[in-house]
Design a protein around this motif. Structure first.
Motif, PDB file in Angstrom:
ATOM      1  N   TYR A 128       0.826  -1.220   0.000  1.00 20.43           N
ATOM      2  CA  TYR A 128       0.000   0.000   0.000  1.00 20.43           C
ATOM      3  C   TYR A 128       0.858   1.266   0.000  1.00 20.43           C
ATOM      4  N   ASN A 129       2.117   1.144   0.485  1.00 19.01           N
ATOM      5  CA  ASN A 129       3.028   2.298   0.460  1.00 19.01           C
ATOM      6  C   ASN A 129       2.463   3.519   1.178  1.00 19.01           C
ATOM      7  N   LEU A 130       1.776   3.299   2.286  1.00 21.91           N
ATOM      8  CA  LEU A 130       1.336   4.444   3.095  1.00 21.91           C
ATOM      9  C   LEU A 130       2.502   4.869   3.977  1.00 21.91           C
ATOM     10  N   PHE A 131       2.531   6.149   4.319  1.00 23.46           N
ATOM     11  CA  PHE A 131       3.561   6.615   5.246  1.00 23.46           C
ATOM     12  C   PHE A 131       3.139   6.257   6.670  1.00 23.46           C
ATOM     13  N   PRO A 132       3.930   5.417   7.368  1.00 25.24           N
ATOM     14  CA  PRO A 132       3.491   4.902   8.672  1.00 25.24           C
ATOM     15  C   PRO A 132       3.399   5.979   9.755  1.00 25.24           C
ATOM     16  N   HIS A 133       4.172   7.055   9.595  1.00 28.36           N
ATOM     17  CA  HIS A 133       4.188   8.097  10.628  1.00 28.36           C
ATOM     18  C   HIS A 133       3.118   9.156  10.389  1.00 28.36           C
ATOM     19  N   MET A 134       2.340   8.993   9.323  1.00 32.05           N
ATOM     20  CA  MET A 134       1.313   9.997   9.012  1.00 32.05           C
ATOM     21  C   MET A 134      -0.072   9.388   9.164  1.00 32.05           C
ATOM     22  N   ARG A 135      -0.988  10.199   9.692  1.00 31.90           N
ATOM     23  CA  ARG A 135      -2.363   9.729   9.850  1.00 31.90           C
ATOM     24  C   ARG A 135      -2.996   9.505   8.468  1.00 31.90           C
ATOM     25  N   VAL A 136      -4.077   8.726   8.472  1.00 33.67           N
ATOM     26  CA  VAL A 136      -4.770   8.386   7.232  1.00 33.67           C
ATOM     27  C   VAL A 136      -5.080   9.649   6.416  1.00 33.67           C
ATOM     28  N   LEU A 137      -5.638  10.658   7.088  1.00 36.73           N
ATOM     29  CA  LEU A 137      -6.033  11.868   6.366  1.00 36.73           C
ATOM     30  C   LEU A 137      -4.827  12.521   5.689  1.00 36.73           C
ATOM     31  N   ASP A 138      -3.686  12.547   6.386  1.00 35.36           N
ATOM     32  CA  ASP A 138      -2.494  13.187   5.817  1.00 35.36           C
ATOM     33  C   ASP A 138      -1.914  12.353   4.676  1.00 35.36           C
ATOM     34  N   ASN A 139      -1.997  11.027   4.800  1.00 28.77           N
ATOM     35  CA  ASN A 139      -1.566  10.188   3.684  1.00 28.77           C
ATOM     36  C   ASN A 139      -2.372  10.509   2.425  1.00 28.77           C
ATOM     37  N   VAL A 140      -3.673  10.706   2.620  1.00 30.44           N
ATOM     38  CA  VAL A 140      -4.545  10.922   1.460  1.00 30.44           C
ATOM     39  C   VAL A 140      -4.349  12.321   0.867  1.00 30.44           C
ATOM     40  N   THR A 141      -4.044  13.301   1.709  1.00 26.11           N
ATOM     41  CA  THR A 141      -3.946  14.686   1.199  1.00 26.11           C
ATOM     42  C   THR A 141      -2.540  15.082   0.767  1.00 26.11           C
ATOM     43  N   LEU A 142      -1.548  14.264   1.105  1.00 24.28           N
ATOM     44  CA  LEU A 142      -0.152  14.703   0.929  1.00 24.28           C
ATOM     45  C   LEU A 142       0.157  15.182  -0.492  1.00 24.28           C
ATOM     46  N   ALA A 143      -0.181  14.340  -1.479  1.00 29.53           N
ATOM     47  CA  ALA A 143       0.197  14.696  -2.859  1.00 29.53           C
ATOM     48  C   ALA A 143      -0.532  15.956  -3.313  1.00 29.53           C
ATOM     49  N   SER A 144      -1.833  16.057  -2.971  1.00 31.86           N
ATOM     50  CA  SER A 144      -2.555  17.238  -3.444  1.00 31.86           C
ATOM     51  C   SER A 144      -2.003  18.500  -2.790  1.00 31.86           C
ATOM     52  N   ARG A 145      -1.570  18.384  -1.528  1.00 31.29           N
ATOM     53  CA  ARG A 145      -1.041  19.584  -0.853  1.00 31.29           C
ATOM     54  C   ARG A 145       0.354  19.938  -1.375  1.00 31.29           C
ATOM     55  N   LEU A 146       1.217  18.931  -1.510  1.00 34.92           N
ATOM     56  CA  LEU A 146       2.614  19.227  -1.871  1.00 34.92           C
ATOM     57  C   LEU A 146       2.811  19.408  -3.370  1.00 34.92           C
TER      58      LEU A 146
END
Ligand SMILES: Nc1ncnc2c1ncn2[C@@H]1O[C@H](COP(=O)(O)OP(=O)(O)OP(=O)(O)O)[C@@H](O)[C@H]1O
Ligand SMILES: [Mg+2]
Length: 249
Positions: free
Chosen positions: A95-113
């Motif tokens: 799944y390649n989720l970032f383990p140190h980031m909450r679900v919401l931040d994993n989902v928003t990361l690309a759109s924000r950055l």
């Protein structure tokens, strides 16, 4: 963005070749995916399914041939690969989720950055998508607090958040315990029913039979056999396809 002309495939892979050193993995792949259709790639381990999906997602450069998305050659090196990639949602086996980031931040990361969407807007959209995949109540959880099936649904939510024109799915249930496979496949069935266009590598023949509009069997760098699930899985014409399916049985 130019709208695809009527009748034009959403995705068109034309003569794509790709070698790693002396190993020719894709040896002239031609494949179309029409809007709202689901094309399933099957084939032995090493037959190039992941390489083909990664090529479409511009994670691998083609040696020859082109990939057209809505009629535009996205393999043209002068194009903005990030912008083109944002039109596709890719989901991997891991799944390649970032383990140190909450679900919401994993989902928003690309759109924000990458896409510089303001946080509040990105989070509102992410919460709606998390609701869509049945995880609206888990936005504050860390990935390791979720089951594998839930983590994979987060990864699917992350891919959906940019409203992709096309989903690329690579063995998305292979890492899951058998009892968790169904919830992820059910979600893909729903996405298809909602009109999502999908190119899917899988060894879940039940899913292929149920959801695919077309099944493509990859062998020796080519689409060796293609057709409806009934044709390819039920009545394969090629010896190699028959052998592959027999080994799965
Ligand atoms: N980055 C790379 N460098 C060198 N060889 C690679 C690379 N990526 C893939 N290959 C090779 O390309 C071939 C196709 O691999 P690929 O992962 O696309 O197959 P696959 O059909 O997805 O297999 P599987 O069913 O096991 O996932 C393999 O021989 C693999 O070793
Ligand atoms: Mg693979």
């Amino acid at each position: 963005m130019t709208a695809a002309a009527a009748g034009e495939p959403l995705l068109s892979i034309r003569g794509v070749r790709k070698a790693f050193g002396a190993t020719v993995v894709l040896d002239g792949i031609d494949l179309d995916v029409d809007a709202h259709r689901c094309v399933v790639l099957i084939g032995a381990s090493g037959s190039g399914k992941s390489t083909l999906l990664r090529t479409v997602d511009l994670l691998e450069e083609v040696d020859d041939g082109v990939v057209l998305l809505e009629g535009e050659d996205i393999t043209d090196p002068r194009r903005d690969a990030d912008a083109d990639r944002a039109r596709m949602g890719m989901v991997f086996q891991a799944y390649n989720l970032f383990p140190h980031m909450r679900v919401l931040d994993n989902v928003t990361l690309a759109s924000r950055l990458v896409h510089r969407v303001p946080r509040a807007e990105a989070e509102e959209r992410a919460r709606a998508i998390l609701d869509r995949v049945g995880l609206g109540s888990r936005a504050s959880a860390f990935p390791d607090e979720l089951s594998g099936g839930q983590q994979q649904r987060v990864a699917i939510a992350r891919a959906l958040v940019s409203s992709p024109r096309l989903m690329l799915l690579d063995e998305v249930t292979s890492a899951l315990d058998p009892e968790l496979v169904g919830e992820v496949l059910d979600l893909l069935v729903e996405l298809k029913a909602e009109g999502m266009t999908m190119l899917v590598a899988t060894h879940e023949m039940g899913f292929a039979r149920h959801v695919a509009d077309e099944v493509c069997f990859l062998h020796a760098g080519r689409v060796h056999e293609r057709g409806t699930p009934d044709q390819v899985l039920g009545d394969p014409q090629q010896q190699r396809t028959r052998e592959f399916l027999r080994r799965l049985a």
